[in-house]
Structure formats: C-alpha cells, structure tokens
Design a protein around this motif. Sequence first.
Motif, PDB file in Angstrom:
ATOM      1  N   UNK A 227       7.145  15.070 -11.621  1.00  0.00           N
ATOM      2  CA  UNK A 227       6.762  14.255 -10.480  1.00  0.00           C
ATOM      3  C   UNK A 227       5.756  15.014  -9.631  1.00  0.00           C
ATOM      4  N   UNK A 228       4.654  14.355  -9.304  1.00  0.00           N
ATOM      5  CA  UNK A 228       3.615  14.967  -8.487  1.00  0.00           C
ATOM      6  C   UNK A 228       3.492  14.225  -7.162  1.00  0.00           C
ATOM      7  N   UNK A 229       3.287  14.957  -6.078  1.00  0.00           N
ATOM      8  CA  UNK A 229       3.078  14.290  -4.787  1.00  0.00           C
ATOM      9  C   UNK A 229       1.840  13.402  -4.828  1.00  0.00           C
ATOM     10  N   UNK A 230       1.930  12.239  -4.221  1.00  0.00           N
ATOM     11  CA  UNK A 230       0.818  11.294  -4.156  1.00  0.00           C
ATOM     12  C   UNK A 230       0.434  11.136  -2.691  1.00  0.00           C
ATOM     13  N   UNK A 231      -0.746  11.646  -2.335  1.00  0.00           N
ATOM     14  CA  UNK A 231      -1.213  11.565  -0.952  1.00  0.00           C
ATOM     15  C   UNK A 231      -2.118  10.361  -0.815  1.00  0.00           C
ATOM     16  N   UNK A 232      -1.666   9.369  -0.055  1.00  0.00           N
ATOM     17  CA  UNK A 232      -2.439   8.154   0.205  1.00  0.00           C
ATOM     18  C   UNK A 232      -3.059   8.267   1.584  1.00  0.00           C
ATOM     19  N   UNK A 233      -4.373   8.174   1.675  1.00  0.00           N
ATOM     20  CA  UNK A 233      -5.001   8.215   2.994  1.00  0.00           C
ATOM     21  C   UNK A 233      -4.649   6.944   3.765  1.00  0.00           C
ATOM     22  N   UNK A 234      -4.697   5.815   3.082  1.00  0.00           N
ATOM     23  CA  UNK A 234      -4.307   4.543   3.682  1.00  0.00           C
ATOM     24  C   UNK A 234      -3.406   3.790   2.710  1.00  0.00           C
ATOM     25  N   UNK A 235      -2.355   3.170   3.259  1.00  0.00           N
ATOM     26  CA  UNK A 235      -1.609   2.188   2.488  1.00  0.00           C
ATOM     27  C   UNK A 235      -2.458   0.928   2.408  1.00  0.00           C
ATOM     28  N   UNK A 236      -2.338   0.218   1.319  1.00  0.00           N
ATOM     29  CA  UNK A 236      -3.104  -1.020   1.182  1.00  0.00           C
ATOM     30  C   UNK A 236      -2.800  -1.990   2.308  1.00  0.00           C
ATOM     31  N   UNK A 237      -1.553  -1.974   2.777  1.00  0.00           N
ATOM     32  CA  UNK A 237      -1.149  -2.901   3.830  1.00  0.00           C
ATOM     33  C   UNK A 237      -1.868  -2.620   5.155  1.00  0.00           C
ATOM     34  N   UNK A 238      -2.394  -1.398   5.341  1.00  0.00           N
ATOM     35  CA  UNK A 238      -3.128  -1.071   6.558  1.00  0.00           C
ATOM     36  C   UNK A 238      -4.510  -1.704   6.580  1.00  0.00           C
ATOM     37  N   UNK A 239      -4.978  -2.129   5.410  1.00  0.00           N
ATOM     38  CA  UNK A 239      -6.381  -2.523   5.263  1.00  0.00           C
ATOM     39  C   UNK A 239      -6.567  -4.019   5.068  1.00  0.00           C
ATOM     40  N   UNK A 240      -5.488  -4.760   4.888  1.00  0.00           N
ATOM     41  CA  UNK A 240      -5.588  -6.202   4.650  1.00  0.00           C
ATOM     42  C   UNK A 240      -5.376  -6.978   5.941  1.00  0.00           C
TER      43      UNK A 240
END
Length: 240
Positions: A227-240
């Motif tokens: 398992x590798x950490x996944x760094x999301x700058x933005x969640x998709x929900x922040x942009x819709x």
Amino acid sequence: MAIAGGDLTARNDILRTMNEEQGFRKTGTTGTAVGTNNIPSDASPSQTDDFSMLEPREQLRRLIAAEMEGKPFCELAGVTFDHRGAAIVGHILLDALEENGYSIDDFDAVGALTAAAVPLVGAMIQAAASRGEDLDGFVMDFVYPSIKGPSIKGKRVVLLDSWLSEKSYVQTSSLVTLRNGNELSLDFGVVEHEGAKVVAIASLIGGVDMTEPVIEVVNPVSGERQELPFIEIYHESELR
C-alpha cells in the motif's frame, strides 16, 4: 580595468555587476503573487474576482475547476501549460507532499506516469531549485519498460499524474491501468526493476474522497502487495 591584487572587494563588485548584466534577467516585482501576470484571461474562473489576491491554492483550484467544467475527465493541459498554473503548481505539489509527511529530503526524484504529468515534473524541479533543493525528474516509458531521464537507481521517488481516478481507465499516453481501487502495478514494477523505491503517489485530482487515501500496488513479477500513500491535491468533489 585593472584591479589591484589586494582589492578583492572591488573585484567582487565588478564580477557581480557583470553577472547581473550578462546573466538571466530578473523577473517579477516585490509583493506580487507568483503567476498572476495578465490576469485574468478568458480561461479565468471569474472575470469579477481579483485573481491575483487569491491564495495560490485557490488560484489553482479555480483554474482546474474551469478547465474540467462539463468534462467527465481531462488531462488538465489547459492548466498545467497555462502561465498562471505552471508558475504555482510545482510549489503547491511540494507543499502538499510536505503536509502529508514527505519533505523534499524524503524523496530524490519525481516521475510522470503519463504525458499529462510531464509539466508537473518540470514545475516541481523548478520549484525545488528556487528553494535551493535538488530534485530530478523522469517519465515512464512503455515502448521499452524503462524510464526516460536521469538514472533512478537507489533513489526514492514520487509518482505523479494530473488526475487519478477510476474514470481514468487506460491513458492514451501510457499503459497506466487504474483497476481494483486504482492499482498502478505495472508502473510500480518498472520503477522497482530500475532499482528505485516508490514512497508515494501524488495527483492534482483524486477521484475518490477517501478518509485515508492509499493505493494498493502488486508487483507483477513477485506478486507482492504493497500500500502506497496517495496524496490528492484536490478531491474531485472540491472542483465540481
């Protein structure tokens, strides 16, 4: 002009002046936010907002939201090659990684999973350099399973993309297949074969709003799961 051997101060002043005149031009003005020249263009999120007064993360969020409006998926080239986005995205990625426990001292190189991530790699290299740090970059190459760029043997790397979600499917620019919870097994196997260690995966947009974002990868040779950490700058929900 002759300089006396003992007059080092005068000599250094002349050399400094020559470097300033013959080197790269200084850009920007004191007190001006990075990447806010020619603001805003028709790609701007809003003609009524003073774009230059926004925090860089909000600037980037608005640019991305405008670019992806009405599209189920896009590679965000309209943002990452835009002068405003390109000027700030590298710093935002570095800051986000640090906020998630990965300072610039914790990785040696960043790798583009697809062609969409190539401008992100370049932006991060430049942002790191502006902070006095060394950071290499590379691109995944599936014509022959390898990488393009400086050797990553023995290095700690972060893999990048512009948008990683279950909607991404198979990118036209590589063989990145997102399946069963965004597995990136092929890429992981190639990097390990090159003698490098993947410490995290980062993306401008993450398609799934997870409480603790991780991506499971399976080494295609050994079958070992990780398992590798996944760094999301933005969640998709922040942009819709």
